[in-house]
Design a protein around this motif. Sequence first.
Motif, PDB file in Angstrom:
ATOM      1  N   ARG A 120       0.827  -1.202   0.000  1.00  0.00           N
ATOM      2  CA  ARG A 120       0.000   0.000   0.000  1.00  0.00           C
ATOM      3  C   ARG A 120       0.864   1.256   0.000  1.00  0.00           C
ATOM      4  O   ARG A 120       0.687   2.163  -0.816  1.00  0.00           O
ATOM      5  N   THR A 234      -3.793  -4.551   0.221  1.00  0.00           N
ATOM      6  CA  THR A 234      -2.430  -4.117  -0.096  1.00  0.00           C
ATOM      7  C   THR A 234      -1.588  -3.867   1.155  1.00  0.00           C
ATOM      8  O   THR A 234      -0.371  -3.696   1.037  1.00  0.00           O
ATOM      9  N   HIS A 267      -8.666  -3.023  -3.194  1.00  0.00           N
ATOM     10  CA  HIS A 267      -7.576  -2.216  -2.656  1.00  0.00           C
ATOM     11  C   HIS A 267      -6.651  -1.696  -3.745  1.00  0.00           C
ATOM     12  O   HIS A 267      -6.040  -0.631  -3.582  1.00  0.00           O
ATOM     13  N   ALA A 271      -5.655   2.302  -4.557  1.00  0.00           N
ATOM     14  CA  ALA A 271      -4.358   2.810  -5.009  1.00  0.00           C
ATOM     15  C   ALA A 271      -4.509   3.590  -6.313  1.00  0.00           C
ATOM     16  O   ALA A 271      -3.853   4.627  -6.514  1.00  0.00           O
ATOM     17  N   VAL A 350      -8.481   3.386   4.898  1.00  0.00           N
ATOM     18  CA  VAL A 350      -7.239   3.132   4.162  1.00  0.00           C
ATOM     19  C   VAL A 350      -6.540   4.459   3.899  1.00  0.00           C
ATOM     20  O   VAL A 350      -7.179   5.457   3.551  1.00  0.00           O
ATOM     21  N   ASP A 352      -4.740   5.342   1.474  1.00  0.00           N
ATOM     22  CA  ASP A 352      -4.863   5.790   0.089  1.00  0.00           C
ATOM     23  C   ASP A 352      -5.861   6.949  -0.014  1.00  0.00           C
ATOM     24  O   ASP A 352      -5.664   7.901  -0.786  1.00  0.00           O
TER      25      ASP A 352
END
Length: 400
Positions: A120, A234, A267, A271, A350, A352
């Motif tokens: 990630r 990730t 996931h 990203a 997350v 991201d």
Amino acid sequence: MSQFEEYFLMDEEAVKAYVRHKTEFFGSDELIATEIGDGNLNYVFRVEDSKGQSVIVKHSGRTARISDEFVLSTDRTIREGKLLEVHGSFVPDLTPTVYLVDETMKCVIMEDLADHKILRSALNTGDSFPNLGEDLGRYLAETLINTSDFVLHPKEKKALQQEMINPELCEISEDLVYTEPFYDNNHRNEVSETLAPFVQSLLYDDEELKVAVAQAKLKFMNKAEALIHGDLHTGSVFVNRDSTKVIDPEFGFFGPAGYDVGNVIAHLFFAYAHAEAQHDLTQAHYIETVINEVQAYFKSRALKLLKDKTRDVSLKQEKVFASYIREIERDAHVIAGLEIIRRIVGLAKVSDITSLSADVRLQKEVQLLKFAKFLVQYPEEARVYPSLFSIYNDYEVQVA
């Protein structure tokens, strides 16, 4: 009685003594133990000496790190270690080496991946890895097909299924993935004031969506297709230029094969959204390529394994193989949608998305929620689109 013949929750000092007692990795050098875990459930210690030799010790407490509300069996680390051993028997190059599974101290001692990065973080800083799509697709195919009824003898599968039953962590998934994002029944959802109206209209008020989610939840609770990782995102993959390693299968059990495939897709889309938001078109294109490769490599490798390794003569049918893969792909679309929704609305976010500026974050969250809803409600229709990206781009939004 030895210090380690009865369970207790270890700190750094105890872990150093434990590794000396249980292994012969280290000589007489002074050891350093550091708690490095950043996950939601367990404690992770790196133990190293002055020569740079090191191992990882993963250790269970009686509650989850994320919240004392989650009271859990300490056996979850034992199941995790054994699952790593099972998956590692099929893809030894894609899993860390397990050195010891200790059922008394609820520990696993394993290979340290200090020369790898968390996927990630690496993707979000613009790194790329030439074999990532193939490696993830191969991991999915090998672990899911080799633990299915096509390959495992029924008695062997049932024995392994009994060993890998995981009720506490399945309950967490049933709550956090399939229930709370749509009802907020435990009042744990975390939604900003600006996103709240969209969550209300897109999720809480959509009764047809809730029907589709209920049907997916029943599959999760009853479809024991394969020994799944159960949390394959990730943050559960370590990478460098030459290597991919899948870690942290503490949520693993015999469940729907599409669950792992869908989590990977979800996931990687996070990203992709992050790269888009940063206007890094090169990275966005790379991640798009990886997502397409994961799906293609999974399908081709899974079909080959089914043709080569199906044990039961009554299952050895080309049309059965094709139907089975189509069903996994369908389930994967649904799961990808559910995972995207729960990571935006629910308890476990997350980076991201949370690392984006407030206005850009809102735009990406709304786009992802609309995309995810489509996948949950119309997984079969998703198959007729040129790619998942054509669906995602249909929901590009500008939020005032």
